[in-house]
Scaffold this motif. Structure first.
Motif, PDB file in Angstrom:
ATOM      1  N   TRP A 183       0.832  -1.202   0.000  1.00 42.10           N
ATOM      2  CA  TRP A 183       0.000   0.000   0.000  1.00 42.10           C
ATOM      3  C   TRP A 183       0.864   1.249   0.000  1.00 42.10           C
ATOM      4  O   TRP A 183       0.584   2.214  -0.710  1.00 42.10           O
ATOM      5  N   ARG A 184       1.937   1.226   0.790  1.00 42.82           N
ATOM      6  CA  ARG A 184       2.860   2.362   0.858  1.00 42.82           C
ATOM      7  C   ARG A 184       3.448   2.652  -0.511  1.00 42.82           C
ATOM      8  O   ARG A 184       3.495   3.803  -0.952  1.00 42.82           O
ATOM      9  N   GLU A 211       6.961  10.994  -4.136  1.00 43.45           N
ATOM     10  CA  GLU A 211       7.699  10.770  -2.885  1.00 43.45           C
ATOM     11  C   GLU A 211       7.675  11.969  -1.958  1.00 43.45           C
ATOM     12  O   GLU A 211       7.518  11.828  -0.736  1.00 43.45           O
ATOM     13  N   LYS A 241       3.803   6.079  -5.339  1.00 41.52           N
ATOM     14  CA  LYS A 241       3.697   6.209  -6.802  1.00 41.52           C
ATOM     15  C   LYS A 241       2.572   7.164  -7.182  1.00 41.52           C
ATOM     16  O   LYS A 241       2.714   7.972  -8.096  1.00 41.52           O
ATOM     17  N   ARG A 242       1.452   7.084  -6.475  1.00 39.76           N
ATOM     18  CA  ARG A 242       0.282   7.916  -6.787  1.00 39.76           C
ATOM     19  C   ARG A 242       0.522   9.379  -6.419  1.00 39.76           C
ATOM     20  O   ARG A 242       0.202  10.290  -7.178  1.00 39.76           O
ATOM     21  N   LEU A 243       1.098   9.620  -5.242  1.00 37.42           N
ATOM     22  CA  LEU A 243       1.260  10.984  -4.737  1.00 37.42           C
ATOM     23  C   LEU A 243       2.600  11.620  -5.100  1.00 37.42           C
ATOM     24  O   LEU A 243       2.718  12.837  -5.112  1.00 37.42           O
ATOM     25  N   VAL A 269       2.252   1.919  -3.454  1.00 37.41           N
ATOM     26  CA  VAL A 269       1.208   2.451  -4.341  1.00 37.41           C
ATOM     27  C   VAL A 269       0.967   3.935  -4.045  1.00 37.41           C
ATOM     28  O   VAL A 269       0.828   4.754  -4.966  1.00 37.41           O
ATOM     29  N   GLN A 270       0.927   4.293  -2.756  1.00 35.28           N
ATOM     30  CA  GLN A 270       0.682   5.689  -2.391  1.00 35.28           C
ATOM     31  C   GLN A 270       1.837   6.596  -2.818  1.00 35.28           C
ATOM     32  O   GLN A 270       1.612   7.716  -3.275  1.00 35.28           O
ATOM     33  N   ARG A 289       5.390  14.465  -1.668  1.00 34.80           N
ATOM     34  CA  ARG A 289       4.073  14.639  -1.045  1.00 34.80           C
ATOM     35  C   ARG A 289       3.825  13.565   0.005  1.00 34.80           C
ATOM     36  O   ARG A 289       3.261  13.835   1.071  1.00 34.80           O
ATOM     37  N   TRP A 290       4.230  12.323  -0.299  1.00 29.60           N
ATOM     38  CA  TRP A 290       4.081  11.238   0.678  1.00 29.60           C
ATOM     39  C   TRP A 290       4.847  11.562   1.958  1.00 29.60           C
ATOM     40  O   TRP A 290       4.315  11.446   3.060  1.00 29.60           O
TER      41      TRP A 290
END
Length: 193
Positions: free
Chosen positions: A24-25, A34, A30-32, A27-28, A36-37
């Motif tokens: 999940w980490r 690095e 990749k989506r947001l 995926v997040q 922003r995460w």
């Protein structure tokens, strides 16, 4: 206690995504992206830290200790705390043998810090929650990080002994500052009886 628990969940949760939910980490991130995460995790950690400090300070005076650590343990606990400070300092002195051999001295130092405080504070429910969960988290995180490093073929044999001296010196100075001034100033209780 509820505020303390919410703070612990936020703080330790933000620091445990790689350990608990690595897919999940990823995926997040990749989506947001690095940055922003990392920003979201920093804000979550900060909110958790504020809540756990408030929750601990509110719940602590109302609770009775479950045990009293004997006075003869004080020198042992003090020595372990010095060791903890040196480990934390070594985390920021890259290139030292301590850093290279442990791989993750900051998490090791947190484990020792939590263990010492768990023994010394008397086991109030707030102590068990705060120090117990930190100790469990840091131990699990250290084991997970070491396994990841070994699987990646990391070498733990390098490091310069001169930099160990720097880590030991910085850790000792920080330890003495806490023992003689900062612990009482920041937390309202002396470091030792």
């Amino acid at each position: 206690m509820a505020t303390l628990i919410v703070g612990l969940v936020l703080f330790l949760g933000a620091h445990s995504s790689r350990l608990l939910v690595p897919g999940w980490r990823a995926v997040q991130i990749k989506r947001l992206g690095e940055q922003r995460w990392k920003g979201m995790m920093a804000l979550t950690s900060l909110a958790g830290l504020v809540l756990l400090v408030i929750g601990y300070s509110l719940s602590y005076p109302e609770q009775n200790p479950l045990w009293a650590a004997p006075a003869w343990l004080d020198p042992i606990l003090g020595t372990l705390m010095l060791f903890s400070f040196i480990l934390v300092a070594a985390a920021f002195v890259r290139g030292s043998q301590i850093h290279h051999r442990l791989g993750h001295p900051l998490v090791a130092g947190v484990t020792v810090w939590a263990l010492v405080h768990l023994i010394a504070t008397g086991g109030r429910p707030a102590d068990l929650a705060l120090y117990g969960l930190f100790m469990l988290w840091a131990s699990a995180e250290f084991i997970s990080l070491r396994r990841r490093d070994l699987a990646a073929g990391a070498s733990f044999s390098d490091g310069r002994m001169a930099l160990d001296g720097v880590a030991i010196f910085v850790g000792l100075v920080a330890y003495l500052a806490f023992v003689f001034f900062l612990h009482h100033f920041l937390f309202g209780v002396p470091a030792f009886r």
